[in-house]
Scaffold this active site. Structure first.
Site, PDB file in Angstrom:
ATOM      1  N   ASP A   1      30.608  30.744  11.081  1.00 28.23           N
ATOM      2  CA  ASP A   1      29.964  29.469  10.817  1.00 28.23           C
ATOM      3  C   ASP A   1      30.301  29.008   9.404  1.00 28.23           C
ATOM      4  O   ASP A   1      29.701  29.475   8.438  1.00 28.23           O
ATOM      5  CB  ASP A   1      28.455  29.736  10.989  1.00 28.23           C
ATOM      6  CG  ASP A   1      27.593  28.542  10.777  1.00 28.23           C
ATOM      7  OD1 ASP A   1      27.917  27.487  11.335  1.00 28.23           O
ATOM      8  OD2 ASP A   1      26.584  28.664  10.061  1.00 28.23           O
TER       9      ASP A   1
ATOM     10  N   CYS B   1      23.997  15.468   8.381  1.00 26.12           N
ATOM     11  CA  CYS B   1      25.068  15.837   7.461  1.00 26.12           C
ATOM     12  C   CYS B   1      25.309  14.741   6.462  1.00 26.12           C
ATOM     13  O   CYS B   1      25.340  13.567   6.828  1.00 26.12           O
ATOM     14  CB  CYS B   1      26.388  15.999   8.203  1.00 26.12           C
ATOM     15  SG  CYS B   1      26.339  17.197   9.468  1.00 26.12           S
TER      16      CYS B   1
ATOM     17  N   GLY C   1      28.413  18.348  16.721  1.00 24.94           N
ATOM     18  CA  GLY C   1      27.803  17.366  15.833  1.00 24.94           C
ATOM     19  C   GLY C   1      28.058  15.924  16.229  1.00 24.94           C
ATOM     20  O   GLY C   1      29.085  15.587  16.813  1.00 24.94           O
TER      21      GLY C   1
ATOM     22  N   GLY D   1      22.491  19.492  17.722  1.00 26.18           N
ATOM     23  CA  GLY D   1      21.357  19.889  16.895  1.00 26.18           C
ATOM     24  C   GLY D   1      20.198  18.941  17.081  1.00 26.18           C
ATOM     25  O   GLY D   1      19.169  19.288  17.658  1.00 26.18           O
TER      26      GLY D   1
ATOM     27  N   GLY E   1      19.375  19.770   7.788  1.00 28.02           N
ATOM     28  CA  GLY E   1      20.737  20.283   7.698  1.00 28.02           C
ATOM     29  C   GLY E   1      20.721  21.676   7.092  1.00 28.02           C
ATOM     30  O   GLY E   1      19.868  21.986   6.260  1.00 28.02           O
ATOM     31  N   MET E   2      21.666  22.501   7.525  1.00 31.85           N
ATOM     32  CA  MET E   2      21.760  23.837   6.947  1.00 31.85           C
ATOM     33  C   MET E   2      22.329  23.774   5.529  1.00 31.85           C
ATOM     34  O   MET E   2      22.307  24.752   4.794  1.00 31.85           O
ATOM     35  CB  MET E   2      22.612  24.748   7.838  1.00 31.85           C
ATOM     36  CG  MET E   2      21.967  25.029   9.186  1.00 31.85           C
ATOM     37  SD  MET E   2      20.313  25.737   9.036  1.00 31.85           S
ATOM     38  CE  MET E   2      20.745  27.421   8.575  1.00 31.85           C
ATOM     39  N   GLY E   3      22.828  22.603   5.161  1.00 33.14           N
ATOM     40  CA  GLY E   3      23.294  22.401   3.789  1.00 33.14           C
ATOM     41  C   GLY E   3      22.297  21.590   2.978  1.00 33.14           C
ATOM     42  O   GLY E   3      22.621  21.094   1.904  1.00 33.14           O
TER      43      GLY E   3
ATOM     44  N   ARG F   1      26.546  28.730   4.610  1.00 34.41           N
ATOM     45  CA  ARG F   1      27.721  27.929   4.915  1.00 34.41           C
ATOM     46  C   ARG F   1      28.055  26.888   3.846  1.00 34.41           C
ATOM     47  O   ARG F   1      29.194  26.555   3.616  1.00 34.41           O
ATOM     48  CB  ARG F   1      27.419  27.290   6.266  1.00 34.41           C
ATOM     49  CG  ARG F   1      28.180  26.128   6.670  1.00 34.41           C
ATOM     50  CD  ARG F   1      27.772  25.787   8.093  1.00 34.41           C
ATOM     51  NE  ARG F   1      28.494  24.593   8.487  1.00 34.41           N
ATOM     52  CZ  ARG F   1      28.605  24.170   9.723  1.00 34.41           C
ATOM     53  NH1 ARG F   1      28.043  24.836  10.696  1.00 34.41           N
ATOM     54  NH2 ARG F   1      29.270  23.087   9.998  1.00 34.41           N
TER      55      ARG F   1
HETATM   56  P1  XMP Z   1      23.785  16.890  15.258  1.00 36.96           P
HETATM   57  O1  XMP Z   1      24.425  15.540  15.079  1.00 36.96           O
HETATM   58  O2  XMP Z   1      23.812  17.354  16.655  1.00 36.96           O
HETATM   59  O3  XMP Z   1      24.712  17.880  14.403  1.00 36.96           O
HETATM   60  O4  XMP Z   1      22.420  16.911  14.668  1.00 36.96           O
HETATM   61  C1  XMP Z   1      24.491  19.271  14.338  1.00 36.96           C
HETATM   62  C2  XMP Z   1      25.618  19.921  13.566  1.00 36.96           C
HETATM   63  O5  XMP Z   1      25.652  19.483  12.205  1.00 36.96           O
HETATM   64  C3  XMP Z   1      26.268  20.476  11.378  1.00 36.96           C
HETATM   65  N1  XMP Z   1      25.417  20.695  10.218  1.00 36.96           N
HETATM   66  C4  XMP Z   1      25.640  20.183   9.007  1.00 36.96           C
HETATM   67  N2  XMP Z   1      26.671  19.456   8.539  1.00 36.96           N
HETATM   68  N3  XMP Z   1      25.624  19.370   6.411  1.00 36.96           N
HETATM   69  C5  XMP Z   1      26.662  19.063   7.219  1.00 36.96           C
HETATM   70  O6  XMP Z   1      27.602  18.411   6.766  1.00 36.96           O
HETATM   71  C6  XMP Z   1      24.556  20.098   6.810  1.00 36.96           C
HETATM   72  O7  XMP Z   1      23.621  20.348   6.058  1.00 36.96           O
HETATM   73  C7  XMP Z   1      24.564  20.531   8.175  1.00 36.96           C
HETATM   74  N4  XMP Z   1      23.718  21.303   8.906  1.00 36.96           N
HETATM   75  C8  XMP Z   1      24.262  21.365  10.159  1.00 36.96           C
HETATM   76  C9  XMP Z   1      26.407  21.712  12.237  1.00 36.96           C
HETATM   77  O8  XMP Z   1      27.764  21.831  12.603  1.00 36.96           O
HETATM   78  C10 XMP Z   1      25.499  21.430  13.420  1.00 36.96           C
HETATM   79  O9  XMP Z   1      25.865  22.140  14.574  1.00 36.96           O
END
Ligand code: XMP
Length: 492
Positions: A251, A306, A340, A362, A388-390, A404
């Site tokens: 990941d 994101c 995503g 997500g 977001g995980m970021g 990540r």
């Molecule tokens: P959705 O649009 O389904 O996207 O909510 C989920 C995906 O977003 C990614 N993800 C991130 N991308 N910053 C990012 O740029 C973040 O903080 C973050 N957190 C998650 C990840 O690939 C997830 O599956």
């Protein structure tokens, strides 16, 4: 013209709203469309949908629900190692034919003690075993009832049924059911060659498995489970593999990075599970990963939470990203996952038309009961947290040392450079009903294109380009919506 003005002769990159599936002659009714797919070289799914590896989306509850419905949950990695192992084990044990954590009774306990124990553990019967684990009998509520009031201090050996029907370790669901039917019993202890208890099969367990006919199961009938791991954490990857994870998802925010590729290769060599690597968004990156990966995950910045693209200035609109990766991956028979940016079922099936074998979501699932976190009420409406995980919150909560998005752990919170936001998403009820809307819409897309299978659809589907006016026409327009549809809420 110089080398810099040359840079403005740029190729166009498109995303979901830029395209639509061109309707084609069809003999396929939507409910006949088969959503079966592969998520990685060795793992097949009946439903081409994954829940995101995020701490507000997937832990064991979500992974169990996803696998029962035929998809796959990917447990996030903001967990310490022991918790991660526990979450994987919960999924793998959830629908096991043979229960391994069996509640047992001892022959010298009193009936009253065992009655209380069974109530506390929520079971309606228990094998009676001696100190060596040998099965002496079985006791159930029916055996106990005549003893309550008058003989509750009697020993279990008096009350138990001592002619126990047992099954061998390799018993199948069918054989167990036949035993139950023949002897009119509801549970069968599983024993080894020396009659020692090794598990228990229950009627309730078998019926529950039947209810989920499309479930994603491994060769032993256990639910499939995915888990996210970092590219530089071999110990975690090995622990996840040993705990029984079926697919490890390396990941990262940018897998087209020499160190990530090397770390991922090393992990791939050490584990039995399939290894999916991501995220990437270009054909050059795909060419690197097809060398060793069992699957490739695509998405640089499309996610709803994101901010990667605005923070870093880098990214690739998702439909173009998927087509580029799929061009290469399909030549090497490596499945592609579009991760995503999917807001509607139409987006999910467009991602498949662009060459993905499965999609990861997500925000779509974050509002369901099975996602971690509680329901909150704001202005009379119900929400669940989604981040977001970021985001700062997720990065500072992280237990996995190689988050990540985290370059280096800062001393102060304001020193994080986040690439995601913390948000709330409308509460949606059960995962099963959300997923039903998603897959139903995807099947409709297959019907409009006239394809009965996912591989057939990937080949047959064509896109048309949509203008801004076309896009407005696509959405509900010129009306005030009076009743919420279960699969549509207009973008703000
Ligand atoms: P959705 O649009 O389904 O996207 O909510 C989920 C995906 O977003 C990614 N993800 C991130 N991308 N910053 C990012 O740029 C973040 O903080 C973050 N957190 C998650 C990840 O690939 C997830 O599956």
């Amino acid at each position: 013209d110089g080398p810099f003005s040359e840079k403005l002769r740029v190729p166009e990159a498109l995303t979901f709203d830029d395209v639509l599936l061109r309707p084609k002659e069809s003999t396929v009714e939507p409910d006949e469309a088969d959503l079966g797919t592969r998520v990685s070289r060795n793992v097949e799914l009946n439903v081409p949908v994954l829940s995101a590896a995020m701490d507000t989306v997937t832990e064991s509850d979500m992974a169990i629900a996803m696998a029962r419905q035929g998809g796959l949950g990917v447990v996030h990695r903001n967990l310490d190692l022991d918790r991660m192992v526990e979450e994987i084990e919960k999924v793998k044990r959830a629908d096991e034919l043979i229960i391994r954590d069996v509640v047992t009774a001892e022959p010298g306990q009193t009936v009253r003690e065992v009655d209380a124990m069974m109530e506390g553990e929520g079971v309606s019967g228990a094998p009676v075993v001696d100190d060596d684990g040998e099965v002496l009998g079985i006791i159930s509520g029916t055996d106990i009832r005549p003893y309550l009031e008058v003989g509750e201090h009697d020993e279990v050996r008096e009350a138990m049924t001592d002619e126990v029907i047992t099954a061998p370790q390799d018993v199948t669901a069918r054989e167990a059911l036949e035993l139950m039917y023949e002897h009119k019993i509801e549970r069968v202890p599983v024993v080894d060659d020396e009659n020692r208890l090794s598990g228990l099969v229950t009627m309730q367990g078998i019926l529950q498995r039947r209810e989920y006919g499309d479930a994603a199961r491994d060769e032993n009938g256990r639910l499939r489970c995915g888990v996210a791991v970092g590219p530089f954490n071999l110990e975690r990857a090995v622990a996840a593999d040993e705990a029984g994870a079926d697919v490890l998802f390396i990941d990262t925010a940018h897998a087209h990075n020499r160190n990530v590729v090397e770390g991922s290769r090393e992990i791939k060599e050490e584990v039995d599970a399939d290894v999916v690597v991501g995220n990437i968004g270009t054909r050059e990156a795909a060419a690197e990963l097809v060398e060793f990966a069992d699957g490739i995950k695509v998405g640089i910045g499309p996610g709803s939470i994101c901010t990667t693209r605005v923070v870093s200035g880098a990214g690739m609109p998702q439909i173009t990203a998927v087509t580029q990766v799929a061009d290469v991956a399909s030549q090497h028979d490596v499945p592609v996952i579009a991760d995503g940016g999917i807001r509607y079922s139409g987006d999910a099936i467009k991602a498949i038309a662009a060459g993905a074998d499965a999609v990861m979501l997500g925000s779509y699932f974050a509002g369901t009961d099975e996602a971690p976190g509680r329901v909150v009420t704001m202005n009379g409406k119900k929400y669940k947290q989604y981040r977001g995980m970021g985001s700062v919150g997720a990065m500072s909560a992280g237990d996995d040392e190689d988050n990540r998005y985290l370059k280096e752990e800062p001393d102060e919170e304001d020193e994080y450079v986040p690439e995601g936001v913390e948000a709330a998403t409308p509460y949606k009820g059960s995962l099963a009903s959300e997923l039903h809307q998603l897959t139903g819409g995807m099947q409709s897309g297959m019907g409009y294109v006239g394809a009965e299978t996912i591989p057939g659809f990937k080949e047959r589907a064509e896109f048309v380009r949509v203008s801004g006016a076309g896009q407005r026409e696509s959405h509900a327009h010129d009306v005030v919506i009076t009743d919420e549809a279960p699969n549509y809420s207009p973008d703000e």
